[in-house]
Design a protein around this motif. Sequence first.
Motif, PDB file in Angstrom:
ATOM      1  N   PRO A   9       0.841  -1.198   0.000  1.00 54.12           N
ATOM      2  CA  PRO A   9       0.000   0.000   0.000  1.00 54.12           C
ATOM      3  C   PRO A   9       0.875   1.246   0.000  1.00 54.12           C
ATOM      4  O   PRO A   9       1.891   1.304   0.693  1.00 54.12           O
ATOM      5  CB  PRO A   9      -0.795  -0.133   1.305  1.00 54.12           C
ATOM      6  CG  PRO A   9      -0.701  -1.575   1.687  1.00 54.12           C
ATOM      7  CD  PRO A   9       0.628  -2.051   1.181  1.00 54.12           C
ATOM      8  N   SER A  10       0.490   2.229  -0.793  1.00 50.25           N
ATOM      9  CA  SER A  10       1.267   3.464  -0.803  1.00 50.25           C
ATOM     10  C   SER A  10       1.123   4.161   0.537  1.00 50.25           C
ATOM     11  O   SER A  10       0.102   4.030   1.217  1.00 50.25           O
ATOM     12  CB  SER A  10       0.785   4.377  -1.928  1.00 50.25           C
ATOM     13  OG  SER A  10      -0.571   4.717  -1.726  1.00 50.25           O
ATOM     14  N   PRO A  11       2.137   4.923   0.963  1.00 51.70           N
ATOM     15  CA  PRO A  11       2.045   5.633   2.243  1.00 51.70           C
ATOM     16  C   PRO A  11       0.914   6.646   2.229  1.00 51.70           C
ATOM     17  O   PRO A  11       0.473   7.105   1.171  1.00 51.70           O
ATOM     18  CB  PRO A  11       3.410   6.329   2.352  1.00 51.70           C
ATOM     19  CG  PRO A  11       4.312   5.589   1.416  1.00 51.70           C
ATOM     20  CD  PRO A  11       3.440   5.112   0.307  1.00 51.70           C
ATOM     21  N   ALA A  12       0.457   7.008   3.422  1.00 49.83           N
ATOM     22  CA  ALA A  12      -0.565   8.049   3.528  1.00 49.83           C
ATOM     23  C   ALA A  12      -0.003   9.395   3.113  1.00 49.83           C
ATOM     24  O   ALA A  12      -0.683  10.194   2.457  1.00 49.83           O
ATOM     25  CB  ALA A  12      -1.096   8.114   4.962  1.00 49.83           C
ATOM     26  N   ILE A  13       1.254   9.636   3.492  1.00 52.28           N
ATOM     27  CA  ILE A  13       1.910  10.912   3.192  1.00 52.28           C
ATOM     28  C   ILE A  13       3.373  10.653   2.840  1.00 52.28           C
ATOM     29  O   ILE A  13       4.044   9.857   3.512  1.00 52.28           O
ATOM     30  CB  ILE A  13       1.836  11.879   4.386  1.00 52.28           C
ATOM     31  CG1 ILE A  13       0.376  12.226   4.701  1.00 52.28           C
ATOM     32  CG2 ILE A  13       2.626  13.162   4.129  1.00 52.28           C
ATOM     33  CD1 ILE A  13       0.201  13.042   5.949  1.00 52.28           C
TER      34      ILE A  13
END
Length: 234
Positions: A9-13
């Motif tokens: 999953p891509s990071p939130a930020i």
Amino acid sequence: MDKYTESSPSPAIVVREVTKVVSTAAGSLTILSPISLQIKRGESVAIVGVSGSGKSTLLGLMAGLDNPSSGTIELAGQSISDMDEDDRARVRAQSVGFVFQTFQLLGSLTALENVMLPLELAGRNDAVEQASALLDRVGLGQRLTHYPRQLSGGEQQRVAIARAFALRPAILFADEPTGNLDSTTGERIIELLFELNREQGATLILVTHDEQLATRCDRRLSLQQGALYTEHLQ
């Protein structure tokens, strides 16, 4: 900076080499030196530091409330650094919730109407039901028709928390959420904030002077004169 693969999953930020420099009568003032960091989805992060260290500036940049002087920021998988305010506002509306020290409630609206507002702006037909349920969840089910001036500071912050979680944001930013509250009320607010965050699985980013609050997060980012230090707490 942590690595992640295509399948992860891509990071939130994601913050890459971000700086903030402002012009003053005395010349240029560097508020943030080059900062790079990643915040994972579902992670809780505290940003700490003395007044003037750049905490709220960093939070505002990550939330898309301001643009960096240099560097890039990805928020909820979207690069926001080159966006205009309208596009950044769209990303915030889709993915972000806020809780502020000063509550930021609309004085002309009741508690119910304040929580309904983001739901109505999103075109939700169940705004009344969802806002009522959230206010009941934060212990204000009997205060729906009260205006902010009729509520205590702790009650106003609970309304603000209900509003922040109304659209189930992927990322929640909280800027000194207990700063205007006494210690007992503040502790209740923090318990509520973490409970709702666990229930919804949001990424939580807190700016705080409260070291006890900071230790409850997964990670602490310490700012000193605009430079970043990080510490894993759990």
